[in-house]
Design an enzyme around this catalytic site. Structure first.
Site, mmCIF file in Angstrom:
data_model
loop_
_atom_site.group_PDB
_atom_site.id
_atom_site.type_symbol
_atom_site.label_atom_id
_atom_site.label_comp_id
_atom_site.label_asym_id
_atom_site.label_seq_id
_atom_site.Cartn_x
_atom_site.Cartn_y
_atom_site.Cartn_z
ATOM 1 N N GLY A 1 0.834 -1.191 0.000
ATOM 2 C CA GLY A 1 0.000 0.000 0.000
ATOM 3 C C GLY A 1 0.870 1.242 0.000
ATOM 4 C CG ASN A 2 5.545 2.668 0.572
ATOM 5 O OD1 ASN A 2 5.627 3.549 -0.274
ATOM 6 N ND2 ASN A 2 6.356 2.579 1.602
ATOM 7 C CG ASP B 1 9.754 -7.136 4.368
ATOM 8 O OD1 ASP B 1 8.889 -6.264 4.548
ATOM 9 O OD2 ASP B 1 10.507 -7.527 5.279
ATOM 10 C CB SER B 2 12.522 -3.082 1.129
ATOM 11 O OG SER B 2 11.433 -2.213 1.348
ATOM 12 N N GLY C 1 10.844 7.330 2.971
ATOM 13 C CA GLY C 1 11.554 6.619 4.036
ATOM 14 C C GLY C 1 12.878 7.277 4.420
ATOM 15 C CE LYS D 1 15.081 4.880 -3.783
ATOM 16 N NZ LYS D 1 13.912 5.063 -2.931
ATOM 17 N NE ARG E 1 10.986 -1.141 -3.222
ATOM 18 C CZ ARG E 1 11.527 -0.203 -2.447
ATOM 19 N NH1 ARG E 1 11.964 0.920 -2.975
ATOM 20 N NH2 ARG E 1 11.634 -0.380 -1.168
HETATM 21 P P1 IMP Z 1 8.238 -2.628 4.319
HETATM 22 O O1 IMP Z 1 9.022 -3.224 3.205
HETATM 23 O O2 IMP Z 1 6.909 -2.132 3.882
HETATM 24 O O3 IMP Z 1 8.213 -3.461 5.538
HETATM 25 O O4 IMP Z 1 8.952 -1.271 4.775
HETATM 26 C C1 IMP Z 1 10.185 -0.951 4.375
HETATM 27 C C2 IMP Z 1 10.635 0.351 5.054
HETATM 28 O O5 IMP Z 1 12.043 0.447 4.821
HETATM 29 C C3 IMP Z 1 10.043 1.618 4.423
HETATM 30 O O6 IMP Z 1 8.892 2.066 5.093
HETATM 31 C C4 IMP Z 1 11.188 2.612 4.571
HETATM 32 O O7 IMP Z 1 11.185 3.150 5.863
HETATM 33 C C5 IMP Z 1 12.410 1.720 4.402
HETATM 34 N N1 IMP Z 1 12.808 1.672 2.987
HETATM 35 C C6 IMP Z 1 12.727 0.616 2.123
HETATM 36 N N2 IMP Z 1 13.143 0.953 0.906
HETATM 37 C C7 IMP Z 1 13.492 2.255 0.970
HETATM 38 C C8 IMP Z 1 13.967 3.181 0.001
HETATM 39 O O8 IMP Z 1 14.124 2.902 -1.207
HETATM 40 N N3 IMP Z 1 14.212 4.420 0.457
HETATM 41 C C9 IMP Z 1 14.024 4.782 1.754
HETATM 42 N N4 IMP Z 1 13.553 3.984 2.682
HETATM 43 C C10 IMP Z 1 13.286 2.709 2.302
#
Ligand code: IMP
Length: 206
Positions: free
Chosen positions: A14-15, A72-73, A158, A180, A186
């Protein structure tokens, strides 16, 4: 495998920042966010990126009855023993804003000199053909950098404002989106996932 370039794929995220980046790289495939099916995000109960990506992909495939992609990141900081890691999105607490997470990170790293501020963004992507797919396609990407002392730039999301990119000597949030994508965890994981899906389709046709 039934996956083809016209196959609709549900994206278990949802991001908005991530959806934009994933759509830009997987151009050509109709990608639909799971929110379009009113599917809520699955709870991330795993302790590794790969476990969480599988949980999210399985949930989206199950609820939408479509092939799914989940990522997941997060950010792994050496001086913090790998934190914020799998809790990157909620480092400063559940529901924390990007700004609050960044502030907490800078606080935790106060007094840590440049040479000990090494960090990396990690992205694991999982493609599942259906919810009981026993052999998901898994790709990963790693982007090495350092944590800055102060935020810079307004692009991305983020931790981008505090992630120093050695290739360009600036914060990730100062890079145009296309730059980027060409470097990021990613971007790497998505290009790898695309190749792995193609390779699997070919090997299954032989
Ligand atoms: P999830 O993968 O939704 O659990 O959340 C990953 C979190 O890692 C994000 O909300 C960011 O805070 C951080 N994150 C992941 N990828 C990036 C990026 O490309 N730039 C900045 N923050 C990132």
């Amino acid at each position: 495998m039934t996956f083809s370039s016209s196959q609709q794929i549900v994206l278990a995220s949802g991001n908005l920042g991530k959806i934009k980046e994933i759509q830009a790289i997987l151009a050509g495939h109709p990608i639909v966010p799971q929110s379009a099916f009113n599917v809520a995000e699955a709870e991330e109960t795993g302790s590794t990126f790969v476990e969480n990506a599988i949980i999210k992909a399985r949930n989206a495939a199950l609820r939408c009855k479509l092939p799914s992609i989940a990522d997941d990141s997060g950010l792994v900081v050496d001086a913090l023993n790998g934190a914020p890691g799998v809790i990157s999105a909620r480092y400063a607490g559940v529901g924390a804003s990007d700004q609050e997470n960044v502030d907490k990170l800078l606080e935790e790293l106060e007094g840590v000199p440049d040479e000990h501020r090494s960090a990396r963004f990690i992205c694991v992507l999982v493609f599942m053909e259906h919810a009981s797919d026993p052999f998901p396609v898994i790709a990963q990407g790693v982007w090495e950098g350092k944590i800055l002392h102060h935020a810079a730039g307004t692009n991305g999301f983020g931790y981008d404002p505090v992630f120093w990119v050695p290739e360009h000597n600036c914060a990730s949030a100062e890079l145009p989106a296309a730059v980027k994508n060409s470097l990021s965890h990613r971007g790497q994981a998505l290009r790898s996932l695309t190749q792995l899906i193609k390779a699997r389709e070919l090997s299954w046709q032989e």
